[in-house]
Design an enzyme around this catalytic site. Structure first.
Site, PDB file in Angstrom:
ATOM      1  N   GLY A  24      -8.363  -8.436  -2.815  1.00 56.08           N
ATOM      2  CA  GLY A  24      -7.446  -7.405  -3.279  1.00 56.08           C
ATOM      3  C   GLY A  24      -6.131  -7.743  -3.535  1.00 56.08           C
ATOM      4  N   ARG A  39     -13.053  -9.917  -6.231  1.00 56.57           N
ATOM      5  CA  ARG A  39     -13.841  -9.996  -5.025  1.00 56.57           C
ATOM      6  C   ARG A  39     -15.197 -10.861  -5.087  1.00 56.57           C
ATOM      7  NH1 ARG A  39     -11.145  -7.286  -1.199  1.00 56.57           N
ATOM      8  NH2 ARG A  39     -10.203  -5.360  -1.667  1.00 56.57           N
ATOM      9  N   ASP A  91      -8.809 -13.161   4.095  1.00 60.01           N
ATOM     10  CA  ASP A  91     -10.140 -13.908   5.212  1.00 60.01           C
ATOM     11  C   ASP A  91     -11.335 -14.252   4.157  1.00 60.01           C
ATOM     12  OD1 ASP A  91      -9.114 -13.657   7.880  1.00 60.01           O
ATOM     13  OD2 ASP A  91     -10.045 -11.843   7.840  1.00 60.01           O
ATOM     14  N   THR A 142      -2.434 -10.156   2.425  1.00 61.62           N
ATOM     15  CA  THR A 142      -3.287  -8.939   2.451  1.00 61.62           C
ATOM     16  C   THR A 142      -2.378  -7.937   2.975  1.00 61.62           C
ATOM     17  OG1 THR A 142      -4.967  -7.699   3.633  1.00 61.62           O
ATOM     18  CG2 THR A 142      -4.529  -9.670   4.666  1.00 61.62           C
ATOM     19  N   ASP A 144      -3.587  -5.726   4.533  1.00 58.78           N
ATOM     20  CA  ASP A 144      -4.176  -5.175   5.713  1.00 58.78           C
ATOM     21  C   ASP A 144      -3.357  -5.938   7.248  1.00 58.78           C
ATOM     22  OD1 ASP A 144      -5.964  -3.808   4.615  1.00 58.78           O
ATOM     23  OD2 ASP A 144      -7.373  -5.072   4.697  1.00 58.78           O
ATOM     24  N   ASP A 150      -4.305  -8.557   8.669  1.00 55.60           N
ATOM     25  CA  ASP A 150      -5.271  -8.940   9.685  1.00 55.60           C
ATOM     26  C   ASP A 150      -5.594 -10.552   9.615  1.00 55.60           C
ATOM     27  OD1 ASP A 150      -6.772  -8.814   7.218  1.00 55.60           O
ATOM     28  OD2 ASP A 150      -8.233  -7.593   8.035  1.00 55.60           O
ATOM     29  N   ARG A 207       1.834  23.744   7.526  1.00 56.59           N
ATOM     30  CA  ARG A 207       0.237  23.274   7.514  1.00 56.59           C
ATOM     31  C   ARG A 207       0.243  22.015   8.233  1.00 56.59           C
ATOM     32  NH1 ARG A 207      -0.133  23.407   1.014  1.00 56.59           N
ATOM     33  NH2 ARG A 207      -1.259  25.433   0.699  1.00 56.59           N
ATOM     34  N   MET A 239      -5.219   2.750   3.878  1.00 61.89           N
ATOM     35  CA  MET A 239      -5.919   1.768   3.916  1.00 61.89           C
ATOM     36  C   MET A 239      -5.879   0.656   4.926  1.00 61.89           C
ATOM     37  SD  MET A 239      -5.978   0.240  -0.037  1.00 61.89           S
ATOM     38  CE  MET A 239      -6.972   0.870  -1.338  1.00 61.89           C
ATOM     39  N   GLY A 240      -6.731  -0.187   4.975  1.00 58.24           N
ATOM     40  CA  GLY A 240      -6.504  -1.062   6.287  1.00 58.24           C
ATOM     41  C   GLY A 240      -7.960  -1.573   6.841  1.00 58.24           C
ATOM     42  N   ARG A 241      -9.128  -1.231   6.055  1.00 61.49           N
ATOM     43  CA  ARG A 241     -10.438  -1.818   6.569  1.00 61.49           C
ATOM     44  C   ARG A 241     -10.580  -1.700   7.853  1.00 61.49           C
ATOM     45  NH1 ARG A 241     -12.274  -6.151   2.806  1.00 61.49           N
ATOM     46  NH2 ARG A 241     -12.728  -4.567   1.308  1.00 61.49           N
ATOM     47  N   GLU A 257      -8.375   4.400   7.119  1.00 62.17           N
ATOM     48  CA  GLU A 257      -9.584   4.753   6.308  1.00 62.17           C
ATOM     49  C   GLU A 257     -10.780   4.211   7.241  1.00 62.17           C
ATOM     50  OE1 GLU A 257      -9.867   2.299   2.891  1.00 62.17           O
ATOM     51  OE2 GLU A 257      -9.348   0.355   4.022  1.00 62.17           O
ATOM     52  N   ARG A 270      -4.425  20.131   5.002  1.00 54.20           N
ATOM     53  CA  ARG A 270      -4.729  19.499   3.611  1.00 54.20           C
ATOM     54  C   ARG A 270      -4.724  17.874   3.948  1.00 54.20           C
ATOM     55  NH1 ARG A 270      -5.275  23.810   2.343  1.00 54.20           N
ATOM     56  NH2 ARG A 270      -4.298  24.827   0.300  1.00 54.20           N
ATOM     57  N   GLN A 294      -0.897   2.051  -2.481  1.00 56.85           N
ATOM     58  CA  GLN A 294      -0.276   1.329  -1.652  1.00 56.85           C
ATOM     59  C   GLN A 294      -0.386  -0.256  -1.853  1.00 56.85           C
ATOM     60  OE1 GLN A 294      -2.240   2.319   2.408  1.00 56.85           O
ATOM     61  NE2 GLN A 294      -3.326   3.210   0.758  1.00 56.85           N
ATOM     62  N   ARG A 295      -1.012  -0.734  -2.774  1.00 57.84           N
ATOM     63  CA  ARG A 295      -1.271  -2.110  -3.206  1.00 57.84           C
ATOM     64  C   ARG A 295      -0.283  -2.438  -4.477  1.00 57.84           C
ATOM     65  NH1 ARG A 295      -7.222  -2.998  -2.307  1.00 57.84           N
ATOM     66  NH2 ARG A 295      -7.256  -3.805  -4.435  1.00 57.84           N
TER      67      ARG A 295
HETATM   68  O1  F6P Z   1      -8.536  -5.769   2.135  1.00 56.30           O
HETATM   69  C1  F6P Z   1      -7.410  -4.920   1.459  1.00 56.30           C
HETATM   70  C2  F6P Z   1      -8.158  -3.377   0.866  1.00 56.30           C
HETATM   71  O2  F6P Z   1      -6.803  -3.008   0.439  1.00 56.30           O
HETATM   72  C3  F6P Z   1      -8.441  -2.860   2.285  1.00 56.30           C
HETATM   73  O3  F6P Z   1      -7.405  -2.140   3.010  1.00 56.30           O
HETATM   74  C4  F6P Z   1      -9.430  -1.473   1.540  1.00 56.30           C
HETATM   75  O4  F6P Z   1     -10.365  -1.150   2.363  1.00 56.30           O
HETATM   76  C5  F6P Z   1      -9.937  -2.751   0.371  1.00 56.30           C
HETATM   77  O5  F6P Z   1      -9.086  -3.472   0.142  1.00 56.30           O
HETATM   78  C6  F6P Z   1     -10.358  -1.710  -0.724  1.00 56.30           C
HETATM   79  O6  F6P Z   1     -10.797  -2.436  -1.672  1.00 56.30           O
HETATM   80  P1  F6P Z   1     -11.090  -2.188  -3.443  1.00 56.30           P
HETATM   81  O7  F6P Z   1      -9.646  -2.775  -3.979  1.00 56.30           O
HETATM   82  O8  F6P Z   1     -11.953  -3.248  -3.799  1.00 56.30           O
HETATM   83  O9  F6P Z   1     -11.352  -0.972  -3.518  1.00 56.30           O
END
Ligand code: F6P
Length: 340
Positions: free
Chosen positions: A10, A71, A102, A124, A126, A128, A161, A168-170, A220, A264, A272-273
């Protein structure tokens, strides 16, 4: 020495400053760099372009990766592996700098095991990767998520509300943790902790009673017992596409059903990326890119440049990849001081 560089997995803010640092450091020592396009795919299919000082001009402030990414796992079949090795020969690459998380670093380790000179740079959003204190991309992503939470705070307060922000964060909850802490969420859910609906609802009710609104941050990757993602929702390394599970939306439904509050959810996903890297990520990426070149020049193939305390050091791939780095107990303790 002829350097190759690729970015895999990613994208995240900091990749471009890292590429720039690799090219500049190598050039300063009199060595050329070739950039492979779209991660391992470019190395497999021999798609590359030379990177000189002109090509990396201004990259310190640009989001994404000018090399592209994918990927792709080139070591899942012997044919693809053979293509990668053939490209390295054909392009006369002496050492490859693999910039990734990783999966990408795992593939780089495979290449090293096959006798090729490879060094790694961890990245990353994440955060991690086990062997480094921080990965670049993380701080920039959290800044975006905190900004989103602050915007949601205004609209939650106006409408009275409960709003759930899914980040994100796998399988590591660093982004949710930092967003919840820095943005003052009423509850923050991480994959490292068992989902406790009663505790969540108690926090939401308390916030509703005190302020008339409630803000929840969820990763997530939190396991709500939902069905796995839609068919085909896996990447080349076998990771489920977690966004498809809709954890935030499901939480909002449960909160509404249990408390009666209008609820909501917002899933900020790839927002985020993107965007320019934050200061911390620019500096870390720059230091790591340059350090990877230094590792290569000093003959330390098979190593990854990482941040340890204030220092950048080289460690073996195995050490950098020992495990996914999860949110640690001291951080969880700090988090719960504020959502208790
Ligand atoms: O590993 C980085 C990440 O942004 C994770 O947080 C997320 O689950 C995943 O990539 C999303 O993957 P893609 O960009 O392939 O949808």
């Amino acid at each position: 020495m002829r350097f190759g560089v690729l970015t895999g997995g990613g994208d995240c803010p900091g990749l471009n400053p890292a590429i720039r640092a690799v090219v500049r450091r190598a050039a300063a020592a009199g060595h050329p760099t070739l950039g492979f396009l779209d991660g391992w795919k470019g190395l497999r299919d021999d798609r590359a372009r030379p990177l000189g000082l002109e090509e990396v001009l201004g990259l310190e402030r640009r989001g994404g990766t000018v090399l592209g990414t994918s990927r792709t796992n080139p070591f899942k079949s012997p044919e693809e592996t053979a293509k990668v090795l053939a490209t390295l020969e054909r392009q006369r690459v002496d050492v490859l700098v693999a910039i990734g998380g990783d999966d990408t670093l795992g593939a780089a380790r495979e290449l090293h095991r096959l006798g090729k000179a490879v060094v790694g740079v961890p990245k990353t959003m994440d955060n991690d990767v086990e062997g480094t204190d921080w990965t670049f991309g993380f701080h920039s992503a959290v800044a975006v998520a905190v900004d989103a939470l602050e915007r949601l705070r205004d609209t939650a307060a106006s409408h009275h509300r409960a709003i759930v922000l899914e980040v994100m964060g796998r399988d590591a909850g660093w982004v949710a943790l930092a967003t919840g802490l820095a943005g003052g969420a009423d509850a923050t859910l991480l994959p490292e902790e068992r989902y406790d609906e009663a505790a969540l609802l108690a926090r939401v009710r308390r916030a509703l009673a005190a302020r008339g609104d409630a803000l929840v941050v969820t990763s997530e990757g939190v396991d709500l017992g939902l069905a796995a993602g839609a068919a085909g929702g896996k990447d080349d390394f076998g990771h489920e596409l977690l966004a498809e599970r809709g954890v935030g939306a499901e939480l909002a439904r449960r909160i509404s059903a249990a408390t009666g509050a209008e609820s909501r959810s917002a899933q900020i996903g790839h927002i985020q990326r993107g965007g320019a890297p934050e200061l911390f990520d620019r500096l870390l990426a720059t230091r790591l890119g340059a350090a990877a070149v230094d590792l290569a020049l000093s003959g330390r193939s098979g190593q990854v440049a990482v941040l340890r305390g204030r220092e950048i050091v080289g460690i073996p791939f195995d050490e950098a990849l020992r495990d996914h780095r999860k949110v640690s107990a001291d951080w969880l303790d700090l988090l719960h001081t504020f959502d208790a």
